[in-house]
Motif scaffolding. Structure first.
Motif, PDB file in Angstrom:
ATOM      1  N   ILE A 310       0.703  -1.325  -0.375  1.00 16.47           N
ATOM      2  CA  ILE A 310       0.190  -0.048  -0.425  1.00 16.47           C
ATOM      3  C   ILE A 310       1.120   1.632  -0.029  1.00 16.47           C
ATOM      4  O   ILE A 310       0.694   2.253  -1.255  1.00 16.47           O
ATOM      5  CB  ILE A 310      -0.931  -0.311   1.060  1.00 16.47           C
ATOM      6  N   GLU A 311       1.807   1.429   0.934  1.00 20.06           N
ATOM      7  CA  GLU A 311       2.988   2.260   0.794  1.00 20.06           C
ATOM      8  C   GLU A 311       3.236   2.199  -0.857  1.00 20.06           C
ATOM      9  O   GLU A 311       3.725   3.513  -0.718  1.00 20.06           O
ATOM     10  CB  GLU A 311       4.086   2.820   2.227  1.00 20.06           C
ATOM     11  N   SER A 312       3.700   1.462  -1.179  1.00 20.98           N
ATOM     12  CA  SER A 312       4.757   1.807  -2.352  1.00 20.98           C
ATOM     13  C   SER A 312       3.579   2.153  -3.227  1.00 20.98           C
ATOM     14  O   SER A 312       4.061   2.841  -4.499  1.00 20.98           O
ATOM     15  CB  SER A 312       5.082   0.664  -2.456  1.00 20.98           C
ATOM     16  N   TYR A 313       2.214   1.596  -3.407  1.00 23.35           N
ATOM     17  CA  TYR A 313       1.337   1.739  -4.254  1.00 23.35           C
ATOM     18  C   TYR A 313       0.945   3.698  -4.240  1.00 23.35           C
ATOM     19  O   TYR A 313       0.593   4.574  -5.400  1.00 23.35           O
ATOM     20  CB  TYR A 313       0.083   1.010  -3.825  1.00 23.35           C
ATOM     21  N   ASN A 314       1.099   4.158  -2.703  1.00 28.30           N
ATOM     22  CA  ASN A 314       0.805   5.696  -3.108  1.00 28.30           C
ATOM     23  C   ASN A 314       2.164   5.856  -3.577  1.00 28.30           C
ATOM     24  O   ASN A 314       1.965   7.166  -3.525  1.00 28.30           O
ATOM     25  CB  ASN A 314       0.979   5.252  -1.380  1.00 28.30           C
ATOM     26  N   ARG A 315       3.051   5.639  -3.558  1.00 26.61           N
ATOM     27  CA  ARG A 315       4.229   6.591  -4.104  1.00 26.61           C
ATOM     28  C   ARG A 315       4.563   5.929  -6.084  1.00 26.61           C
ATOM     29  O   ARG A 315       5.764   6.227  -6.113  1.00 26.61           O
ATOM     30  CB  ARG A 315       5.645   6.254  -3.415  1.00 26.61           C
ATOM     31  N   ASN A 316       3.546   5.849  -6.121  1.00 24.99           N
ATOM     32  CA  ASN A 316       3.368   5.072  -7.397  1.00 24.99           C
ATOM     33  C   ASN A 316       4.885   4.247  -7.467  1.00 24.99           C
ATOM     34  O   ASN A 316       5.383   4.044  -8.350  1.00 24.99           O
ATOM     35  CB  ASN A 316       3.861   5.760  -8.737  1.00 24.99           C
ATOM     36  N   GLU A 317       5.246   3.338  -6.822  1.00 28.94           N
ATOM     37  CA  GLU A 317       6.631   2.569  -7.016  1.00 28.94           C
ATOM     38  C   GLU A 317       5.932   1.145  -7.963  1.00 28.94           C
ATOM     39  O   GLU A 317       6.474  -0.126  -7.174  1.00 28.94           O
ATOM     40  CB  GLU A 317       7.185   2.801  -5.715  1.00 28.94           C
ATOM     41  N   PHE A 318       6.050   1.452  -8.670  1.00 31.22           N
ATOM     42  CA  PHE A 318       5.877   0.254 -10.129  1.00 31.22           C
ATOM     43  C   PHE A 318       6.488  -0.175 -10.585  1.00 31.22           C
ATOM     44  O   PHE A 318       7.865   0.654 -10.741  1.00 31.22           O
ATOM     45  CB  PHE A 318       4.403   0.393 -10.617  1.00 31.22           C
ATOM     46  N   VAL A 319       7.104  -1.777 -10.741  1.00 24.60           N
ATOM     47  CA  VAL A 319       7.829  -2.089 -11.660  1.00 24.60           C
ATOM     48  C   VAL A 319       7.414  -2.877 -13.343  1.00 24.60           C
ATOM     49  O   VAL A 319       6.105  -3.277 -13.325  1.00 24.60           O
ATOM     50  CB  VAL A 319       8.761  -3.146 -10.591  1.00 24.60           C
ATOM     51  N   LYS A 320       8.204  -2.444 -14.093  1.00 20.79           N
ATOM     52  CA  LYS A 320       7.762  -3.459 -15.471  1.00 20.79           C
ATOM     53  C   LYS A 320       7.791  -4.697 -15.480  1.00 20.79           C
ATOM     54  O   LYS A 320       8.817  -5.147 -14.738  1.00 20.79           O
ATOM     55  CB  LYS A 320       8.662  -2.417 -16.818  1.00 20.79           C
ATOM     56  N   LEU A 321       7.120  -4.788 -16.278  1.00 21.67           N
ATOM     57  CA  LEU A 321       6.634  -6.660 -16.498  1.00 21.67           C
ATOM     58  C   LEU A 321       8.502  -7.594 -16.665  1.00 21.67           C
ATOM     59  O   LEU A 321       9.370  -8.189 -15.859  1.00 21.67           O
ATOM     60  CB  LEU A 321       5.515  -7.336 -17.152  1.00 21.67           C
ATOM     61  N   GLU A 322       8.998  -6.571 -17.810  1.00 18.15           N
ATOM     62  CA  GLU A 322      10.208  -7.236 -17.713  1.00 18.15           C
ATOM     63  C   GLU A 322      11.359  -6.765 -16.956  1.00 18.15           C
ATOM     64  O   GLU A 322      12.065  -7.550 -16.852  1.00 18.15           O
ATOM     65  CB  GLU A 322      10.083  -6.871 -19.618  1.00 18.15           C
ATOM     66  N   ASN A 323      11.179  -6.132 -16.030  1.00 20.02           N
ATOM     67  CA  ASN A 323      12.185  -5.586 -15.527  1.00 20.02           C
ATOM     68  C   ASN A 323      12.189  -6.404 -14.182  1.00 20.02           C
ATOM     69  O   ASN A 323      12.792  -6.546 -12.934  1.00 20.02           O
ATOM     70  CB  ASN A 323      12.273  -4.028 -15.102  1.00 20.02           C
ATOM     71  N   LEU A 324      10.780  -7.029 -13.800  1.00 25.03           N
ATOM     72  CA  LEU A 324      10.188  -7.431 -12.333  1.00 25.03           C
ATOM     73  C   LEU A 324      11.071  -9.169 -12.194  1.00 25.03           C
ATOM     74  O   LEU A 324      10.623  -9.871 -12.835  1.00 25.03           O
ATOM     75  CB  LEU A 324       9.363  -7.845 -11.855  1.00 25.03           C
ATOM     76  N   ASP A 325      12.776  -9.358 -11.244  1.00 21.89           N
ATOM     77  CA  ASP A 325      13.122 -10.089 -10.925  1.00 21.89           C
ATOM     78  C   ASP A 325      13.584 -10.467 -10.064  1.00 21.89           C
ATOM     79  O   ASP A 325      12.585 -10.033  -9.310  1.00 21.89           O
ATOM     80  CB  ASP A 325      14.969  -9.787 -11.673  1.00 21.89           C
TER      81      ASP A 325
END
Ligand code: KG4
Ligand code: ZN
Length: 337
Positions: A310-325
Motif C-alpha cells: 500500500i505504501e509503495s502504491y501510494n508512491r507509484n513505486e511500480f515495476v515493469k513486467l519485463e524488469n521484475l526479477d
C-alpha cells in the motif's frame, strides 16, 4: 485494493488489503512445515513444487468479486530462495497481464517491518530487531524509503540456529517453536554454553554456539548413549538462554546509544515468548516503547507484503513486467559502513 503474494521460503500466502484504511480483506497461508520436517530444514526443490500447488489453491479460495477492485499486485521478489520466489513472481506476472494492473516488487525484510503496522498507520523513525530464519538484523527505519542496517550477523541467523539445534536433537522443523517448548520442560542442570561475541561489536554470531551444542551432544552420546528427554530439554533450555543473552547484550549496547524512542521486533523468531519478555524488560530499563507484530503475523505472510505494498502504491513505486526479477539477496537497505 492490493493483492499480495508471498513465497520467499516455505510459506505460500496471498492477501487482499484495502488501500484506504489498510484493512485485511482476505488472507490465507499454506505452510510446508510437515513436508520439510523429516529433512530438518527447507529443501528448495520441494518448496518450489509445493508453492506451485498451494498458490493457485489459495487463489481459488478467494472471493472472485474482489478481482475487479484490485489496483496492483505486490509480490515478494527478494531476498529468499530463488526457486521459491520465482513461483510467486510468475503468478504475479500472470495476474498483472490478465487483470491489466501494475506490479509492485516488495523486499521481504521490509515486509516484516510492516507486520508492525497491519491495519494501522506506519510510524517512523523506529528501530527494528529482525530475527528470522535467514536474517538477524538491527535496523533503523526513518521512512518507507530510508532504512539503514545497524547490525548484522557474521554467520548464521537466530532462527537458523534454532533450526540446526532441533535437527541435531532430531526434533523436526521448524526448530524455533519446538526448541522453545522443550526448553520449558527443563529443570535445573549444569550445562553451560559460551555467550557469543562478548565484546563491544554491534554484530551477532550463532555458529559458535551451534557448534558448542553439537560438541556437547556428541560427547554426551559417546559417554551415555542416546539422549533422554530430560537432557534434550536441558540442552534446548541452555541453548535458548545463551542465544537470547547474546541478543540482549547486543541490544543493550545499541539502546544505550540510540535516540530513537520506539523499538519493533519482527520476523518469525519474534514469536519467541522468552525473547519478547527479555527485550520488553530492556525497553522498560531504557524508557523505550516496544511494538510487536501480532503472533499470527510474525512468520512469513502475504498480509505484511500487502501492507508494505500500500505504501509503495501510494508512491507509484511500480515495476515493469519485463524488469521484475528475483534475487536471493536483499538490495535495498543502506549499510552504516
Ligand atoms: O520470518 P520467518 O517465518 O521466515 C524467514 O523469513 O526466514 O522465520 C522463520 C524462522 C525459522 O528459523 C523458525 O525456526 C524461527 O523463525 N522461529 C522461532 C520461533 N518461531 C519461529 N525461533 C525461535 N523461537 C520461536 N518461537
Ligand atoms: Zn521472513
Amino acid at each position: 485494493m492490493i493483492l499480495s503474494i508471498e513465497s520467499s521460503c516455505d510459506d505460500s500466502s496471498i492477501a487482499i488489503s484495502r488501500i484506504s484504511d489498510y484493512s485485511i480483506v482476505f488472507h490465507q497461508k499454506i505452510s510446508q512445515d510437515i513436508e520439510h520436517s523429516k529433512y530438518g530444514g527447507v529443501v528448495p526443490e520441494i518448496a518450489s513444487r509445493l508453492h506451485a500447488v498451494a498458490l493457485p489453491r489459495i487463489l481459488t479460495h478467494m472471493d472472485k468479486r474482489f478481482l475487479s477492485e484490485i489496483k496492483a499486485i505486490a509480490v515478494t521478489n527478494e531476498p529468499g530462495l530463488s526457486v521459491s520466489l520465482i513461483e510467486g513472481v510468475m503468478m504475479a506476472k500472470a495476474l498483472s497481464i490478465t487483470l491489466k494492473i501494475p506490479l509492485i516488487a516488495i523486499n521481504h525484510l521490509k515486509g516484516h517491518i510492516y507486520s508492525l503496522f497491519l491495519e494501522k498507520e506506519a510510524r517512523f523513525p523506529i528501530s527494528i530487531l529482525l530475527l528470522s530464519g535467514g536474517h538477524s538484523l538491527i535496523l533503523e527505519a526513518y521512512s518507507h524509503e530510508n532504512i539503514t542496517i545497524i547490525a548484522n550477523t557474521l554467520d548464521d541467523s537466530f532462527g537458523e540456529a534454532y533450526d540446526k539445534v532441533a535437527k541435531m536433537l532430531g526434533l523436526g522443523y521448524p526448530g524455533g517453536p519446538i526448541v522453545e517448548s522443550m526448553a520449558l520442560q527443563s529443570r535445573q542442570c549444569s550445562i553451560t554454553f559460551p555467550i557469543p561475541l562478548r565484546d563491544k561489536r554491534l554484530a551477532f554470531s550463532f555458529s559458535g554456539l551451534k557448534n558448542a551444542v553439537r560438541i556437547y551432544i556428541e560427547e554426551h552420546k559417546a559417554r551415555y548413549g542416546n539422549l533422554d528427554n530430560e537432557t534434550i530439554a536441558n540442552i534446548c533450555n541452555i541453548f535458548q538462554v545463551t542465544a537470547i543473552k547474546h541478543i540482549t547484550q547486543k541490544m543493550r549496547l545499541y539502546l544505550k546509544k540510540s535516540t530513537i524512542q520506539t523499538l519493533g521486533i519482527v520476523g518469525g523468531a519474534s514469536a519467541n515468548k522468552t525473547l519478547r519478555g527479555e527485550i520488553e524488560c530492556l525497553c522498560d530499563e531504557f524508557g523505550k516503547e516496544i511494538l510487536f507484530a501480532p503472533m499470527e503475523f510474525c512468520s512469513d505472510n502475504a498480509a505484511m507484503i500487502g501492507r508494505c505494498g500500500i505504501e509503495s502504491y501510494n508512491r507509484n513505486e511500480f515495476v515493469k513486467l519485463e524488469n521484475l526479477d528475483i534475487s536471493p539477496y536483499s538490495s535495498i537497505f543502506k549499510s552504516i559502513d
